[in-house]
Design an enzyme around this catalytic site. Structure first.
Site, PDB file in Angstrom:
ATOM      1  CG  HIS A 101      -0.295  -0.205   2.515  1.00  0.00           C
ATOM      2  ND1 HIS A 101       0.065  -1.453   2.968  1.00  0.00           N
ATOM      3  CD2 HIS A 101       0.097   0.663   3.475  1.00  0.00           C
ATOM      4  CE1 HIS A 101       0.638  -1.347   4.149  1.00  0.00           C
ATOM      5  NE2 HIS A 101       0.691  -0.064   4.475  1.00  0.00           N
ATOM      6  CG  HIS A 103       0.887   5.289   4.247  1.00  0.00           C
ATOM      7  ND1 HIS A 103       0.068   5.185   5.341  1.00  0.00           N
ATOM      8  CD2 HIS A 103       1.653   4.163   4.262  1.00  0.00           C
ATOM      9  CE1 HIS A 103       0.324   4.066   6.006  1.00  0.00           C
ATOM     10  NE2 HIS A 103       1.293   3.428   5.361  1.00  0.00           N
TER      11      HIS A 103
END
Ligand code: AMP
Ligand code: ZN
Length: 138
Positions: A101, A103
């Site tokens: 992922h 951010h």
């Protein structure tokens, strides 16, 4: 491929609800439940990749353009002054969810505090040694 016991696979696939900013065939972008700042978002690929080292290159090639799209919308929609991209790989680097992922963290005047480091020092011999250690693996 999705992983049955992975929470981000479930969120990206719509099996667990999340505040969704954007979705396409490869990604879902959600708001982080423990935000560093107002609007902190996460880009999640729909397929499971543990981290950047495992990420499919074609999927990875789309991540920066998507981050820019979301960042631009944050600047005009939230009025943030800028944003940071943070991407942790491995527990030692602070990765807590083992599904790649990125951010996107909006930055406002005066905060929040983000990763800062005190610059160390190096010398030519040390730099040369590091170059050898890394390039031998490329
Ligand atoms: P990292 O430390 O880079 O692995 O980041 C994981 C991030 O996921 C943290 O910022 C958490 O606040 C966030 N997070 C964990 N579970 C959820 C969830 N169910 N929905 C949204 N964000 C989450
Ligand atoms: Zn996953």
């Amino acid at each position: 491929m999705v992983k049955d016991d992975c929470i981000f696979c479930k969120i990206a696939g719509g099996k667990i609800p999340a505040a969704t900013l954007y979705e396409d065939e490869d990604f879902r972008v959600i708001l982080d439940l423990g935000p560093a700042s107002r609007g902190h978002a996460l880009i999640l690929p729909k397929e499971h990749y543990q981290d950047l080292c495992e990420l499919d290159e074609a999927v990875g090639a789309k991540v920066l353009a998507l981050a820019a799209k979301i960042g631009r919308a944050m600047k005009s929609g939230l009025g943030c002054a800028g944003f940071n991209l943070v991407q942790n790989n491995g527990e030692a680097a602070g990765q807590t969810v083992k599904h790649f992922h990125m951010h996107i963290i909006p930055r406002y005047e005066g905060g929040p505090e983000m990763v800062v480091w005190k610059p160390g020092s190096s010398d030519a011999g040390e730099l040369e040694k590091i170059v050898e250690e890394i390039t031998a693996q490329l």
